[in-house]
Write an enzyme that holds these catalytic residues in place. Structure first.
Site, PDB file in Angstrom:
ATOM      1  N   LEU A  22     -46.133  78.695  -3.929  1.00 60.47           N
ATOM      2  CA  LEU A  22     -46.216  78.928  -2.492  1.00 60.47           C
ATOM      3  C   LEU A  22     -46.933  80.265  -2.378  1.00 60.47           C
ATOM      4  O   LEU A  22     -46.445  81.267  -2.901  1.00 60.47           O
ATOM      5  CB  LEU A  22     -44.823  78.990  -1.873  1.00 60.47           C
ATOM      6  CG  LEU A  22     -44.737  79.078  -0.344  1.00 60.47           C
ATOM      7  CD1 LEU A  22     -45.344  77.847   0.314  1.00 60.47           C
ATOM      8  CD2 LEU A  22     -43.288  79.242   0.106  1.00 60.47           C
ATOM      9  N   ASP A  23     -48.109  80.280  -1.749  1.00 57.51           N
ATOM     10  CA  ASP A  23     -48.960  81.469  -1.846  1.00 57.51           C
ATOM     11  C   ASP A  23     -48.272  82.720  -1.315  1.00 57.51           C
ATOM     12  O   ASP A  23     -47.319  82.659  -0.545  1.00 57.51           O
ATOM     13  CB  ASP A  23     -50.315  81.233  -1.189  1.00 57.51           C
ATOM     14  CG  ASP A  23     -50.234  81.134   0.323  1.00 57.51           C
ATOM     15  OD1 ASP A  23     -49.993  82.161   0.959  1.00 57.51           O
ATOM     16  OD2 ASP A  23     -50.423  80.016   0.856  1.00 57.51           O
ATOM     17  N   LYS A  24     -48.783  83.865  -1.747  1.00 58.10           N
ATOM     18  CA  LYS A  24     -48.163  85.162  -1.483  1.00 58.10           C
ATOM     19  C   LYS A  24     -47.965  85.431   0.000  1.00 58.10           C
ATOM     20  O   LYS A  24     -46.971  86.034   0.407  1.00 58.10           O
ATOM     21  CB  LYS A  24     -49.015  86.266  -2.117  1.00 58.10           C
ATOM     22  CG  LYS A  24     -48.412  87.655  -2.038  1.00 58.10           C
ATOM     23  CD  LYS A  24     -49.292  88.654  -2.775  1.00 58.10           C
ATOM     24  CE  LYS A  24     -48.686  90.053  -2.723  1.00 58.10           C
ATOM     25  NZ  LYS A  24     -49.523  91.042  -3.472  1.00 58.10           N
ATOM     26  N   ALA A  25     -48.902  84.967   0.836  1.00 58.43           N
ATOM     27  CA  ALA A  25     -48.839  85.225   2.275  1.00 58.43           C
ATOM     28  C   ALA A  25     -47.904  84.275   3.017  1.00 58.43           C
ATOM     29  O   ALA A  25     -47.696  84.425   4.220  1.00 58.43           O
ATOM     30  CB  ALA A  25     -50.239  85.139   2.881  1.00 58.43           C
ATOM     31  N   SER A  26     -47.334  83.297   2.303  1.00 60.25           N
ATOM     32  CA  SER A  26     -46.449  82.310   2.922  1.00 60.25           C
ATOM     33  C   SER A  26     -45.000  82.569   2.542  1.00 60.25           C
ATOM     34  O   SER A  26     -44.711  83.262   1.570  1.00 60.25           O
ATOM     35  CB  SER A  26     -46.854  80.894   2.494  1.00 60.25           C
ATOM     36  OG  SER A  26     -48.184  80.618   2.854  1.00 60.25           O
TER      37      SER A  26
END
Length: 226
Positions: free
Chosen positions: A97-101
């Site tokens: 789950l990407d860093k910004a999410s």
């Protein structure tokens, strides 16, 4: 299977850590020093530090990941999810789950189950709540649901429903890199907030951001049977 996969499946350590053990001459297979990437069988006698492979209890955790944490075990990444949790046993994230999410990420030491969850052909559902930078119309929802050309491929049809003028719910059955962000960008929208609230039968209900809980026996059985 290769010894790296065996150690990972047993929850002993990661595949990279297995290589380190082998390079340090700490792994013996049938009386001989193990070689990197060596194939092994269940009936082989495998010792680590001259002791039989310890049997680890399986761990299954639902984490509500905050923004800013990276889903990697790489030690050179300061914001990695392993450092964040500081869990006393070896575990790893199932997928990313990407860093910004923010939102749900499963953590485990069960390599076999992780592989089954991640297999693209199994088409397991993942559900997200997404806010974009401006109101969207029905054309956007229809286009997102029918599939979008990204990463030199066309995304699978998915379920999209409106929550508000700039927020929607989307259910995917694949996990391309930054898929929702790239899909939205195709239509001229920028994702401002992305939260995963469900993976198959596991939800973030009752888990505060940055907290986690162990899966129930019922949830684990359901995961294994999907």
């Amino acid at each position: 299977m290769r010894i790296n996969k065996l150690f990972s499946n047993l929850g002993l350590c990661s595949r990279k850590e297995t290589n380190r053990l082998i390079e340090a001459n700490r792994v013996i297979v049938n009386g001989q020093l193990c070689e990197p990437g060596q194939w092994v069988k269940e009936e082989d006698i495998i010792l680590v530090d001259n002791e039989p492979i310890p049997v680890k209890d399986k761990i299954y955790i639902a984490l509500n990941k905050p923004v800013g944490i990276t889903c990697t075990a790489a030690k050179d990444v300061k914001s990695n999810i392993i450092n964040f949790m500081n869990y006393p046993e070896y575990i790893f994230p199932v997928g990313r789950l990407d860093k910004a999410s923010q939102g749900l990420i499963l953590m485990t030491n069960d390599g076999d189950l992780a592989n089954e969850i991640l297999k693209s052909e199994n088409e397991h559902e993942k559900e997200y709540i997404v806010t974009v930078n401006k109101p969207f119309d029905d054309f956007f929802m229809k286009g997102m649901s029918e599939g979008v050309e990204i990463c030199e491929t066309r995304t699978r049809p998915c379920k999209v429903s409106r929550i508000s003028e700039d927020t929607f719910r989307i259910i995917l059955t694949q996990g391309l890199n930054k898929q929702i962000r790239r899909m939205s960008k195709t239509f001229g929208y920028k994702v401002l907030r992305l939260e995963r609230i469900r993976i198959i039968n596991i939800k973030t209900d009752g888990i505060d951001i940055g907290k986690w809980r162990n899966l129930t026996e019922k949830e684990i059985i359901e995961l294994r049977n999907v």
